[in-house]
Design a protein around this motif. Structure first.
Motif, mmCIF file in Angstrom:
data_model
loop_
_atom_site.group_PDB
_atom_site.id
_atom_site.type_symbol
_atom_site.label_atom_id
_atom_site.label_comp_id
_atom_site.label_asym_id
_atom_site.label_seq_id
_atom_site.Cartn_x
_atom_site.Cartn_y
_atom_site.Cartn_z
ATOM 1 N N ASP A 99 0.724 -1.283 0.159
ATOM 2 C CA ASP A 99 0.002 0.232 -0.028
ATOM 3 C C ASP A 99 1.061 1.382 0.043
ATOM 4 O O ASP A 99 2.047 1.116 0.498
ATOM 5 N N PRO A 100 0.470 2.308 -0.438
ATOM 6 C CA PRO A 100 -0.858 2.609 -1.371
ATOM 7 C C PRO A 100 -0.999 2.175 -2.499
ATOM 8 O O PRO A 100 -2.204 2.187 -3.173
ATOM 9 N N GLU A 101 0.206 1.527 -3.025
ATOM 10 C CA GLU A 101 -0.096 1.215 -4.498
ATOM 11 C C GLU A 101 -0.902 -0.096 -4.690
ATOM 12 O O GLU A 101 -1.841 -0.226 -5.603
ATOM 13 N N GLN A 105 -4.664 -0.386 -6.898
ATOM 14 C CA GLN A 105 -4.771 -1.284 -7.861
ATOM 15 C C GLN A 105 -5.927 -2.362 -7.696
ATOM 16 O O GLN A 105 -6.595 -2.807 -8.378
ATOM 17 N N ARG A 106 -5.951 -2.830 -6.440
ATOM 18 C CA ARG A 106 -7.049 -3.741 -6.065
ATOM 19 C C ARG A 106 -8.651 -2.897 -6.078
ATOM 20 O O ARG A 106 -9.333 -3.575 -6.595
ATOM 21 N N ARG A 107 -8.486 -1.690 -5.722
ATOM 22 C CA ARG A 107 -9.770 -0.930 -5.913
ATOM 23 C C ARG A 107 -10.245 -1.078 -7.266
ATOM 24 O O ARG A 107 -11.545 -1.106 -7.320
ATOM 25 N N MET A 108 -9.558 -1.047 -8.095
ATOM 26 C CA MET A 108 -9.836 -1.009 -9.719
ATOM 27 C C MET A 108 -10.591 -2.312 -9.963
ATOM 28 O O MET A 108 -11.493 -2.365 -10.988
ATOM 29 N N LEU A 109 -10.224 -3.444 -9.058
ATOM 30 C CA LEU A 109 -10.536 -4.840 -9.754
ATOM 31 C C LEU A 109 -11.590 -5.383 -9.034
ATOM 32 O O LEU A 109 -12.284 -6.243 -9.343
ATOM 33 N N ILE A 110 -11.773 -4.747 -7.628
ATOM 34 C CA ILE A 110 -12.817 -5.486 -6.742
ATOM 35 C C ILE A 110 -14.080 -5.806 -7.267
ATOM 36 O O ILE A 110 -14.816 -6.550 -7.096
ATOM 37 N N PRO A 111 -14.520 -4.771 -8.038
ATOM 38 C CA PRO A 111 -16.175 -4.980 -8.631
ATOM 39 C C PRO A 111 -16.156 -6.215 -9.266
ATOM 40 O O PRO A 111 -17.265 -6.881 -9.517
ATOM 41 N N SER A 112 -15.188 -6.281 -10.154
ATOM 42 C CA SER A 112 -15.311 -7.727 -11.068
ATOM 43 C C SER A 112 -15.307 -8.842 -10.482
ATOM 44 O O SER A 112 -15.317 -9.856 -11.003
ATOM 45 N N PHE A 113 -14.628 -8.912 -8.943
ATOM 46 C CA PHE A 113 -14.446 -10.036 -8.552
ATOM 47 C C PHE A 113 -15.470 -10.360 -7.020
ATOM 48 O O PHE A 113 -15.258 -11.190 -6.304
ATOM 49 N N GLN A 222 -9.461 2.956 -16.715
ATOM 50 C CA GLN A 222 -7.938 3.494 -16.264
ATOM 51 C C GLN A 222 -6.948 3.628 -17.021
ATOM 52 O O GLN A 222 -6.291 4.668 -16.899
ATOM 53 N N LEU A 223 -6.804 3.107 -18.136
ATOM 54 C CA LEU A 223 -5.707 3.387 -19.161
ATOM 55 C C LEU A 223 -6.081 4.589 -20.029
ATOM 56 O O LEU A 223 -5.208 5.430 -20.143
ATOM 57 N N ALA A 224 -7.381 4.636 -20.440
ATOM 58 C CA ALA A 224 -7.771 5.850 -21.085
ATOM 59 C C ALA A 224 -7.735 7.194 -20.147
ATOM 60 O O ALA A 224 -7.368 8.165 -20.710
ATOM 61 N N GLU A 225 -8.132 6.885 -19.129
ATOM 62 C CA GLU A 225 -8.075 8.178 -17.882
ATOM 63 C C GLU A 225 -6.621 8.426 -17.393
ATOM 64 O O GLU A 225 -6.742 9.526 -16.756
#
Length: 404
Positions: A99-101, A105-113, A222-225
């Motif tokens: 953390d905080p990295e 990263q985890r916040r970006m993926l939690i909704p998908s799992f 995330q990549l586009a933004e």
């Protein structure tokens, strides 16, 4: 390296890791580690000493301690196997950052799992499991369960989740096996380079022709933004692809093998299919697919009278933590009716496996359906002829010949 070496103090320091002799039991050499002390010293392949954590309570407490680091890129981060040499500075998202990295990263993926997202995947998993069993029955009555079932099930699921072309599964399954099972850094680097190159090209293609998977969401969001760069997207995809099929494939094989070797437990599951949830948790506790986790101490830490110094290496023995008699009654007994949910098969703390809900869904469906549809499934060879992976690898059989 010798089985043991002598420390300057005159004490004997055992080498770690060691190979299993039974696919679902820890190496017999590990019995010496299960003493009254929850931490013991071991020697790694490069001669470095490390604290091996074997206590359940101590392990869970340390895995939530912010004074321990998971930063693989740190020049002093401990190496367990030779294949990881020369990789200083290479950052692995999610599993090899702090953390905080890590939290970003985890916040970006939690909704998908999440649990709800995994529930929507269950019909797809069930459909593919039934299809694969149909193909097995057509090919049988003797097959290798690893290549015909255990590996294709999670490969199909992670491809669907990420929107990776399933027709390429043979390529990434082969390179993944070469990467995680490599004996040298040269072998690992070669497999890693091919996997990275494949995913680098796939991300570029998806930027031009988007799909509907998790990888496309990262690219469009995330990549586009600018929240992620191209390399981070590729590395996240690589970590998810590796973790999403290799460990679950081993889990399916180990579950089948363990149940076949414990017929009274298999009979209990057949009588009461609702025990499948408990069965999966007990397999994760008992078989310990991932046999160890590694950390680096950032500060001094006192644990039960032992001082872990800043800069010390820590190795968490998942199989021994999951067999701590202080946490489990008769821990070396496979019992699908016990409550084993507090095992550390998925790790613990902030780095607990992001895909655990997906893995549980796959294991429950794959194991329950297999024994329901092929009730006379059995090993085609004696147990001691089942080839298994080395101690430094994710645990499981390399082949699992079965018949019916």
């Amino acid at each position: 390296m010798t089985q043991t070496d002598t420390h300057p103090t005159g004490t004997t320091i055992p080498a770690f890791p060691k190979d299993r002799t039974c696919p679902y039991q820890p190496s017999p050499h590990y019995q010496e580690f299960h003493s009254e002390e929850p931490l013991v010293q071991v020697e790694l392949f490069d001669g470095r000493l490390a604290w091996l954590v074997t206590g359940h309570a101590e392990g869970r407490a340390l895995l939530t301690d912010p004074r321990l680091s998971s930063d693989w890129a740190h020049p002093n981060f401990p190496l367990i196997v030779q294949r990881t040499e020369g990789r200083e500075g290479l950052s692995f998202p999610l599993i090899g950052v702090d953390d905080p990295e890590h939290a970003r990263q985890r916040r970006m993926l939690i909704p998908s799992f999440g649990v709800k997202r995994m529930a929507t995947l269950r019909p797809t998993i069930q459909q593919e499991v039934d299809r694969m069993i149909d193909e097995m029955l057509a090919k049988g009555p003797t097959i290798d369960l690893v290549t015909s079932y255990s590996l294709p099930v999670p490969s199909m699921v992670i491809c669907a989740l990420l929107d990776v072309p399933y027709e390429d599964h043979g390529f990434f399954e082969d390179r993944s096996r070469r990467f995680v099972g490599a004996a040298t850094s040269a072998e690992a680097d070669a497999a890693f380079g091919e996997l990275y190159g494949y995913l680098h090209g796939l991300v570029q293609k998806k930027q031009e022709n988007p799909g509907e998977g998790l990888l496309d969401d990262l690219i469009a969001g995330q990549l586009a933004e600018g929240d992620l760069n191209h390399n981070e997207v590729v590395m996240i995809a690589l970590v998810l692809l590796l973790a999403g099929h290799e460990t679950t494939a081993n889990g399916i094989s180990l579950a089948v093998l363990t149940l076949l070797q414990h017929p009274e437990q298999l009979d209990a599951l057949r009588r009461d299919p609702s025990l499948i949830t408990n069965t999966v948790e007990e397999v994760l506790r008992f078989a310990s697919v991932s046999d160890f986790m590694v950390r680096l101490a950032k500060e001094d830490i006192e644990v039960g009278g032992t001082t872990i110094k800043a800069g010390d290496a820590l190795v968490f023995s998942i199989s021994l933590i999951n067999r701590d008699s202080k946490a489990y009654e008769n821990p070396y007994t496979f019992d699908i009716e016990r409550s084993a949910r507090h095992h550390v098969g998925f790790g613990h703390g902030i780095h607990q496996c992001l895909g655990q809900n997906l893995a549980r869904a796959e294991l429950e469906i794959a194991i329950g359906t297999l024994f329901a549809r092929i009730p006379d499934l059995r090993l085609a060879v004696p147990l001691d002829e089942v080839p298994i992976k080395a101690g430094h690898d994710a645990q499981g059989p390399t082949e699992l010949p079965v018949t019916w």
